[in-house]
Scaffold this motif. Sequence first.
Motif, PDB file in Angstrom:
ATOM      1  N   PHE A 168       0.834  -1.214   0.000  1.00  0.00           N
ATOM      2  CA  PHE A 168       0.000   0.000   0.000  1.00  0.00           C
ATOM      3  C   PHE A 168       0.865   1.259   0.000  1.00  0.00           C
ATOM      4  CE2 PHE A 168      -3.237  -2.907   1.969  1.00  0.00           C
ATOM      5  CZ  PHE A 168      -4.191  -2.766   0.980  1.00  0.00           C
ATOM      6  N   ARG A 169       1.894   1.280   0.835  1.00  0.00           N
ATOM      7  CA  ARG A 169       2.741   2.474   0.962  1.00  0.00           C
ATOM      8  C   ARG A 169       3.405   2.806  -0.376  1.00  0.00           C
ATOM      9  NH1 ARG A 169       5.868   0.620   4.537  1.00  0.00           N
ATOM     10  NH2 ARG A 169       4.514   1.186   6.270  1.00  0.00           N
ATOM     11  N   HIS A 198       0.743   3.993  -2.908  1.00  0.00           N
ATOM     12  CA  HIS A 198       0.261   5.355  -2.605  1.00  0.00           C
ATOM     13  C   HIS A 198       1.246   6.421  -3.080  1.00  0.00           C
ATOM     14  CE1 HIS A 198      -2.649   3.946   0.813  1.00  0.00           C
ATOM     15  NE2 HIS A 198      -3.014   3.540  -0.382  1.00  0.00           N
ATOM     16  N   CYS A 202      -4.846  -1.202  -5.700  1.00  0.00           N
ATOM     17  CA  CYS A 202      -4.999  -0.979  -4.255  1.00  0.00           C
ATOM     18  C   CYS A 202      -6.321  -1.558  -3.741  1.00  0.00           C
ATOM     19  CB  CYS A 202      -4.924   0.519  -3.942  1.00  0.00           C
ATOM     20  SG  CYS A 202      -3.260   1.213  -4.102  1.00  0.00           S
ATOM     21  N   ALA A 221      -6.842  -4.536  -0.973  1.00  0.00           N
ATOM     22  CA  ALA A 221      -7.670  -4.411   0.228  1.00  0.00           C
ATOM     23  C   ALA A 221      -8.641  -5.584   0.334  1.00  0.00           C
ATOM     24  CB  ALA A 221      -8.440  -3.084   0.197  1.00  0.00           C
ATOM     25  N   TYR A 243     -11.958   2.377   3.036  1.00  0.00           N
ATOM     26  CA  TYR A 243     -10.823   2.579   2.131  1.00  0.00           C
ATOM     27  C   TYR A 243     -11.233   2.276   0.689  1.00  0.00           C
ATOM     28  CZ  TYR A 243      -6.273   1.797  -0.083  1.00  0.00           C
ATOM     29  OH  TYR A 243      -5.180   1.841  -0.927  1.00  0.00           O
ATOM     30  N   GLU A 285      -2.680   5.195   5.090  1.00  0.00           N
ATOM     31  CA  GLU A 285      -1.671   4.219   5.496  1.00  0.00           C
ATOM     32  C   GLU A 285      -1.752   3.940   6.994  1.00  0.00           C
ATOM     33  OE1 GLU A 285       2.166   5.423   4.172  1.00  0.00           O
ATOM     34  OE2 GLU A 285       1.515   5.625   2.084  1.00  0.00           O
ATOM     35  N   LEU A 327      -4.860   1.810   7.585  1.00  0.00           N
ATOM     36  CA  LEU A 327      -4.661   0.415   7.164  1.00  0.00           C
ATOM     37  C   LEU A 327      -3.801  -0.335   8.171  1.00  0.00           C
ATOM     38  CD1 LEU A 327      -4.152   0.946   3.315  1.00  0.00           C
ATOM     39  CD2 LEU A 327      -6.098  -0.177   4.427  1.00  0.00           C
TER      40      LEU A 327
END
Length: 492
Positions: free
Chosen positions: A189-190, A193, A215, A219, A246, A276, A279
């Motif tokens: 995710f990081r 993003h 993404c 999820a 999200y 972030e 999550l």
Amino acid sequence: MFLYKLIYKLQDDKRKGRLAGEDELSYYIGRIEASYQVKLDRKTPLRRQLCEILDRTAALKYQREDARTVNSLISWKKNFISHYPKRCFEKVVQMPFEGMEIAAPAGYEKLLAMEYGPDWMCPFHSGGGHEYPYYKKQQAYLNEKNAGALFTYVYSGQEREEIRMLREEVKLNAGERMKEELREFLPLFREAHREIAQLVKGGMLSAARELLSDCQNAAIQLGTKMEEMENRPGESRTAVMILEEYCEWIYDLYEVLSQEKASAFRDLERELAAWEEKLWQAVNSGAEYVLGRNNARKIVVFVPYKPAYWNTMAGIWREAVDDPDTDVWVIPVPYYHKDAHGKAKSEEMHYETDYPDEVAVTSYEEYPFDVCQPDVIVIQCPYDEYNYGLTIHPFFYAKNLRKYTDRLVCVPPFWMDEIAPGDEKAKENLRSLCCMPGVVLSDTVVVQSEQMRSVYVDILTEFAGADTRPVWERVVVGGGKEKKRNIITDWH
């Protein structure tokens, strides 16, 4: 007639423990050799050679149509009384025998009555033939040659203790492993993003939309992973709510970028950083929920390997299914036949799933034992690698499955006739089922009756040592067939 009398004399002498002297034997042998124009071998059994001469001589003198009785030479040369009416053999009938049909004399009832008496149809326990069990002599020979006991399981109290310690270690490691598996999603995710922010800033909105779709899929995969780890009803509301929010935010952002309104998201980097953190919170919340799941519910996994043997598990399975606080899984396991050298024919896997319609079956490849850590695992194959003819998949050996559960339970694959006191033949048969890892390493062994429980305890004590009797008195429980105890309730 002289030949017949000589054979009878040798048989009678053997029965009474007498041996003819050298001069006496020489006299007899000389007469036979002169009369029948043969040469007898002094180094091989004399009685057998004489029987063969008698058989050839009789075949020349007497024809089949002249005889009223027949006999088996092998049986006759032992006792001289195996004479049967020829009419019993003049026709044959097909009889079922161990899954096939074989030809039998039409007069089999008369023959069996002659051999075993008028009550030949009544079951009767007696000593076995062929020095029962037949392989004992071969096993003794191998032991004398230091070849060891083939496929023989040897009890080790240390093994039980090692498995107990390994069970604790696996349980401790499972929690951390769950957290790590969930946290593996966070770097994905990081990185996504940061790239999305750069793409939007550079006006590459189409590429940014593709990453947003990735993404959202990640999820969904994260939520699915949490569900797999739970493997029971219920869910972590905090984690689910965060993941749902999200996905909605991703969808809104995707729609805005589709309209090429990048300017509407001037604070996109800050918002992505905030997500972030959320999550991270979802992952921690989900992991803690999985680890601290509701202990009031139990997971019971049944591990059969042949539908033909399901009946011994069916009663306990029904009890587990009817328990509102128990989640039940049935996971059949594959098995393999062995070749003449005891090696599994791994290229010929057998996997049977034809269980009753009411039994929901799960593939052995889909259930993660190391993650789910069932409260109870019920096994049916007790042999591990110590069966002469087959083996189940090694993952499902008792010594391996025990480390994934708090209670390993063994239910025999079939119910036996009750064993009466003093029936050593039946006990010998039971040892090959009883003195095996699946029984010895289980926390509970469910047998058919209290009488059979007593026999199991005696055999296991003899097998493992007198000091182990308290262990088997605690481990072995009766009533599996009669259903005289609430086994699931006992587990709770």
